[in-house]
Design a protein around this motif. Structure first.
Motif, PDB file in Angstrom:
ATOM      1  N   MET A   1      52.519  -0.772 -32.071  1.00 63.98           N
ATOM      2  CA  MET A   1      53.645   0.084 -32.441  1.00 63.98           C
ATOM      3  C   MET A   1      54.462  -0.570 -33.552  1.00 63.98           C
ATOM      4  SD  MET A   1      54.827   1.493 -28.657  1.00 63.98           S
ATOM      5  CE  MET A   1      54.632  -0.085 -27.808  1.00 63.98           C
ATOM      6  N   GLY A   2      53.762  -1.187 -34.514  1.00 62.41           N
ATOM      7  CA  GLY A   2      54.424  -1.852 -35.628  1.00 62.41           C
ATOM      8  C   GLY A   2      54.730  -0.891 -36.763  1.00 62.41           C
ATOM      9  N   HIS A   3      55.405  -1.417 -37.787  1.00 62.59           N
ATOM     10  CA  HIS A   3      55.754  -0.560 -38.938  1.00 62.59           C
ATOM     11  C   HIS A   3      54.629  -0.498 -39.968  1.00 62.59           C
ATOM     12  CE1 HIS A   3      56.527  -4.457 -40.610  1.00 62.59           C
ATOM     13  NE2 HIS A   3      57.754  -4.582 -40.145  1.00 62.59           N
ATOM     14  N   GLY A   4      53.597  -1.305 -39.798  1.00 63.85           N
ATOM     15  CA  GLY A   4      52.418  -1.203 -40.653  1.00 63.85           C
ATOM     16  C   GLY A   4      52.565  -1.812 -42.030  1.00 63.85           C
ATOM     17  N   ILE A   5      53.650  -2.543 -42.289  1.00 67.73           N
ATOM     18  CA  ILE A   5      53.868  -3.103 -43.619  1.00 67.73           C
ATOM     19  C   ILE A   5      53.122  -4.416 -43.788  1.00 67.73           C
ATOM     20  CG2 ILE A   5      55.602  -3.976 -45.229  1.00 67.73           C
ATOM     21  CD1 ILE A   5      57.608  -2.070 -43.869  1.00 67.73           C
ATOM     22  N   SER A   6      53.242  -5.279 -42.807  1.00 65.95           N
ATOM     23  CA  SER A   6      52.618  -6.598 -42.879  1.00 65.95           C
ATOM     24  C   SER A   6      51.449  -6.677 -41.908  1.00 65.95           C
ATOM     25  CB  SER A   6      53.649  -7.683 -42.535  1.00 65.95           C
ATOM     26  OG  SER A   6      53.039  -8.940 -42.393  1.00 65.95           O
ATOM     27  N   ALA A   7      50.423  -7.449 -42.277  1.00 62.48           N
ATOM     28  CA  ALA A   7      49.274  -7.634 -41.393  1.00 62.48           C
ATOM     29  C   ALA A   7      49.551  -8.682 -40.320  1.00 62.48           C
ATOM     30  CB  ALA A   7      48.046  -8.048 -42.209  1.00 62.48           C
ATOM     31  N   HIS A   8      50.662  -9.402 -40.459  1.00 59.20           N
ATOM     32  CA  HIS A   8      50.972 -10.488 -39.524  1.00 59.20           C
ATOM     33  C   HIS A   8      51.500  -9.921 -38.208  1.00 59.20           C
ATOM     34  CE1 HIS A   8      52.125 -14.532 -38.295  1.00 59.20           C
ATOM     35  NE2 HIS A   8      53.280 -14.029 -37.905  1.00 59.20           N
ATOM     36  N   LYS A   9      51.029 -10.500 -37.095  1.00 61.22           N
ATOM     37  CA  LYS A   9      51.509 -10.097 -35.774  1.00 61.22           C
ATOM     38  C   LYS A   9      51.863 -11.333 -34.969  1.00 61.22           C
ATOM     39  CE  LYS A   9      48.940  -5.753 -35.246  1.00 61.22           C
ATOM     40  NZ  LYS A   9      47.958  -5.012 -34.406  1.00 61.22           N
ATOM     41  N   GLU A  10      53.070 -11.338 -34.440  1.00 59.30           N
ATOM     42  CA  GLU A  10      53.466 -12.415 -33.537  1.00 59.30           C
ATOM     43  C   GLU A  10      52.848 -12.170 -32.164  1.00 59.30           C
ATOM     44  OE1 GLU A  10      55.115 -15.050 -34.229  1.00 59.30           O
ATOM     45  OE2 GLU A  10      55.960 -14.594 -36.204  1.00 59.30           O
ATOM     46  N   THR A  11      52.420 -13.242 -31.506  1.00 58.78           N
ATOM     47  CA  THR A  11      51.929 -13.124 -30.139  1.00 58.78           C
ATOM     48  C   THR A  11      53.103 -13.338 -29.194  1.00 58.78           C
ATOM     49  OG1 THR A  11      49.762 -13.972 -30.762  1.00 58.78           O
ATOM     50  CG2 THR A  11      50.337 -14.044 -28.419  1.00 58.78           C
ATOM     51  N   PRO A  12      53.441 -12.351 -28.368  1.00 58.67           N
ATOM     52  CA  PRO A  12      54.586 -12.519 -27.470  1.00 58.67           C
ATOM     53  C   PRO A  12      54.419 -13.737 -26.562  1.00 58.67           C
ATOM     54  CG  PRO A  12      53.845 -10.233 -27.497  1.00 58.67           C
ATOM     55  CD  PRO A  12      52.809 -11.029 -28.235  1.00 58.67           C
ATOM     56  N   ASP A  13      55.511 -14.426 -26.338  1.00 59.30           N
ATOM     57  CA  ASP A  13      55.520 -15.591 -25.457  1.00 59.30           C
ATOM     58  C   ASP A  13      55.552 -15.103 -24.010  1.00 59.30           C
ATOM     59  OD1 ASP A  13      56.038 -17.862 -23.982  1.00 59.30           O
ATOM     60  OD2 ASP A  13      57.451 -18.699 -25.429  1.00 59.30           O
ATOM     61  N   ARG A  14      54.368 -14.936 -23.437  1.00 59.57           N
ATOM     62  CA  ARG A  14      54.279 -14.310 -22.110  1.00 59.57           C
ATOM     63  C   ARG A  14      54.893 -15.182 -21.020  1.00 59.57           C
ATOM     64  NH1 ARG A  14      50.270  -9.506 -21.618  1.00 59.57           N
ATOM     65  NH2 ARG A  14      49.818  -9.117 -23.799  1.00 59.57           N
TER      66      ARG A  14
ATOM     67  N   VAL B   1      59.076 -13.891 -44.710  1.00 63.86           N
ATOM     68  CA  VAL B   1      58.679 -15.057 -45.512  1.00 63.86           C
ATOM     69  C   VAL B   1      58.241 -14.616 -46.907  1.00 63.86           C
ATOM     70  CG1 VAL B   1      56.987 -16.924 -45.718  1.00 63.86           C
ATOM     71  CG2 VAL B   1      58.044 -16.426 -43.494  1.00 63.86           C
ATOM     72  N   LEU B   2      57.457 -13.548 -46.963  1.00 71.49           N
ATOM     73  CA  LEU B   2      56.985 -13.018 -48.247  1.00 71.49           C
ATOM     74  C   LEU B   2      58.136 -12.468 -49.081  1.00 71.49           C
ATOM     75  CD1 LEU B   2      53.813 -11.191 -46.864  1.00 71.49           C
ATOM     76  CD2 LEU B   2      53.852 -13.330 -48.162  1.00 71.49           C
ATOM     77  N   GLU B   3      59.077 -11.787 -48.424  1.00 72.31           N
ATOM     78  CA  GLU B   3      60.250 -11.261 -49.144  1.00 72.31           C
ATOM     79  C   GLU B   3      61.107 -12.386 -49.696  1.00 72.31           C
ATOM     80  OE1 GLU B   3      61.034  -7.179 -46.523  1.00 72.31           O
ATOM     81  OE2 GLU B   3      61.904  -9.090 -45.903  1.00 72.31           O
ATOM     82  N   GLN B   4      61.313 -13.404 -48.875  1.00 73.64           N
ATOM     83  CA  GLN B   4      62.150 -14.526 -49.306  1.00 73.64           C
ATOM     84  C   GLN B   4      61.560 -15.186 -50.552  1.00 73.64           C
ATOM     85  OE1 GLN B   4      65.044 -15.336 -47.437  1.00 73.64           O
ATOM     86  NE2 GLN B   4      65.590 -16.664 -49.144  1.00 73.64           N
ATOM     87  N   LYS B   5      60.249 -15.344 -50.557  1.00 75.59           N
ATOM     88  CA  LYS B   5      59.575 -15.965 -51.703  1.00 75.59           C
ATOM     89  C   LYS B   5      59.721 -15.112 -52.960  1.00 75.59           C
ATOM     90  CE  LYS B   5      55.127 -17.909 -53.147  1.00 75.59           C
ATOM     91  NZ  LYS B   5      53.709 -18.163 -52.742  1.00 75.59           N
ATOM     92  N   ARG B   6      59.599 -13.775 -52.810  1.00 73.50           N
ATOM     93  CA  ARG B   6      59.647 -12.897 -53.976  1.00 73.50           C
ATOM     94  C   ARG B   6      61.077 -12.628 -54.456  1.00 73.50           C
ATOM     95  NH1 ARG B   6      57.256  -8.496 -56.581  1.00 73.50           N
ATOM     96  NH2 ARG B   6      55.347  -9.729 -56.550  1.00 73.50           N
TER      97      ARG B   6
ATOM     98  N   LYS C   1      52.624  -3.265 -52.274  1.00 72.29           N
ATOM     99  CA  LYS C   1      51.214  -3.202 -52.662  1.00 72.29           C
ATOM    100  C   LYS C   1      50.583  -4.592 -52.682  1.00 72.29           C
ATOM    101  CE  LYS C   1      51.723   0.978 -55.490  1.00 72.29           C
ATOM    102  NZ  LYS C   1      51.730   1.534 -56.862  1.00 72.29           N
ATOM    103  N   GLU C   2      51.327  -5.549 -53.150  1.00 75.51           N
ATOM    104  CA  GLU C   2      50.802  -6.907 -53.287  1.00 75.51           C
ATOM    105  C   GLU C   2      50.600  -7.593 -51.936  1.00 75.51           C
ATOM    106  OE1 GLU C   2      53.358  -9.095 -55.834  1.00 75.51           O
ATOM    107  OE2 GLU C   2      53.159  -7.694 -57.509  1.00 75.51           O
ATOM    108  N   VAL C   3      51.483  -7.323 -50.972  1.00 78.93           N
ATOM    109  CA  VAL C   3      51.423  -8.068 -49.704  1.00 78.93           C
ATOM    110  C   VAL C   3      50.562  -7.386 -48.655  1.00 78.93           C
ATOM    111  CG1 VAL C   3      53.700  -9.041 -50.120  1.00 78.93           C
ATOM    112  CG2 VAL C   3      53.503  -6.986 -48.703  1.00 78.93           C
ATOM    113  N   ARG C   4      50.087  -6.173 -48.942  1.00 77.15           N
ATOM    114  CA  ARG C   4      49.286  -5.452 -47.963  1.00 77.15           C
ATOM    115  C   ARG C   4      48.072  -6.295 -47.558  1.00 77.15           C
ATOM    116  NH1 ARG C   4      48.964  -0.362 -50.375  1.00 77.15           N
ATOM    117  NH2 ARG C   4      50.983   0.073 -49.435  1.00 77.15           N
ATOM    118  N   GLY C   5      47.930  -6.524 -46.264  1.00 76.87           N
ATOM    119  CA  GLY C   5      46.789  -7.282 -45.762  1.00 76.87           C
ATOM    120  C   GLY C   5      47.005  -8.777 -45.677  1.00 76.87           C
ATOM    121  N   ILE C   6      48.134  -9.281 -46.182  1.00 79.16           N
ATOM    122  CA  ILE C   6      48.404 -10.727 -46.127  1.00 79.16           C
ATOM    123  C   ILE C   6      48.956 -11.092 -44.751  1.00 79.16           C
ATOM    124  CG2 ILE C   6      49.786 -12.611 -47.072  1.00 79.16           C
ATOM    125  CD1 ILE C   6      49.736 -11.229 -49.753  1.00 79.16           C
TER     126      ILE C   6
END
Length: 284
Positions: free
Chosen positions: A238-251, A174-179, A163-168
């Motif tokens: 096609m993500g899991h929808g947990i984190s708002a962060h998205k990596e940009t693939p190294d094309r 990284v968020l899990e490691q901190k918590r 609930k706390e990390v939604r939208g971050i």
């Protein structure tokens, strides 16, 4: 919190065991003496699994074409033993961690399946990877299993965290490691090492799937296929929808491996089609 979590995964009462059918199926398929009839007799002891494998064998993506398969031995012949084992894992794993939570488990497993399919497709199409497709599928399917372990062993704490990390816009690990002092890649790998007899290359992919694509990664082609597949799945919705962060693939790196824009579009399309065809059977 880290020490507490690692202690919890050492206790058998907190751990969902790998289904016995998967142990027995691994042994049967790995035996040179086994025949299709032996595999069919074993799977038929699990009627739900048997029926769903027959359904999947009639999917175009999973090998279905022409006449409809109605018998398990015919489904095994159509799919092949390796695919039968992969799909057995795909069908059984989501049942292990069922629990009321804020985690969208259907979306989670659809993401895991997308990464599994993409990783296998990449191994099949990119000669530069020098990679066998079979371990890539299971590695992709299991790459985020640590999220489910979190959700299973510390449900209240992890639900509050979600609930706390939604939208971050920061990577989930990284968020899990901190918590918690530990993130899902490490937790998933520790869980598997302790309790599940899974190949080391699969465990490595679980532990390191968050790394960036690099030339060094070619020493570990299964892991690299999962890293690429995960980035592609997240980038293409096609993500899991947990984190708002998205990596940009190294094309540029992917093109250096032979993944042209046209091939990438084709593999993403095949993955989306397979998810659509399989969802009613896999996650109902």
């Amino acid at each position: 919190m880290r020490e507490h979590i690692l202690e919890l995964i050492q206790e058998k009462k907190n751990i969902p065991p790998l289904p016995d059918i998967l142990h027995r199926l691994e042994a049967k398929i790995g035996s040179p003496k086994s025949q299709v009839s032996d595999i069919a007799i074993l799977i038929e002891t699990e009627p739900i699994l048997s029926g769903r494998l027959i359904q999947l064998s009639n999917s175009v993506f999973f090998g279905g074409s022409g006449s409809k398969v109605e018998r398990l031995p015919d489904a095994i012949i159509r799919l092949g033993l390796k695919m039968i084992l992969d799909l057995a894992y795909t069908l059984e794993l989501p049942q292990l961690f069922l629990r009321e939570s804020d985690l969208n488990q259907k979306k989670f497993w659809q993401h895991s399946l997308a990464v599994a399919i993409l990783a296998r497709l990449l191994a099949e199409h990119l000669e530069e990877l020098h990679c066998e497709p079979d371990p890539c599928y299971l590695s992709g399917l299991m790459h985020d299993i640590g999220i489910m372990v979190f959700n299973f062993i510390v449900p209240q704490e992890y639900n509050a965290f979600l609930k706390e990390v939604r939208g971050i816009d920061k990577p989930l690990q990284v968020l899990e490691q901190k918590r918690f002092g530990i993130a899902h890649p490490e937790l998933g790998a520790e869980f598997i090492k302790k309790w599940w007899p899974i190949p080391a290359e699969v465990t490595l992919s679980v532990e390191k799937h968050f790394l960036e694509m690099s030339e060094k990664g070619k020493k570990y082609p299964v892991l690299l296929s999962v890293i690429m597949a995960n980035d592609i799945a997240n980038h293409f919705g096609m993500g899991h929808g947990i984190s708002a962060h998205k990596e940009t693939p190294d094309r540029s790196f992917m093109q250096g491996c032979g993944l042209t824009p046209d091939l990438l579009e084709d593999l993403v399309g095949k993955t989306r089609d397979s998810l659509h065809m399989a969802q009613e059977v896999l996650y109902k």
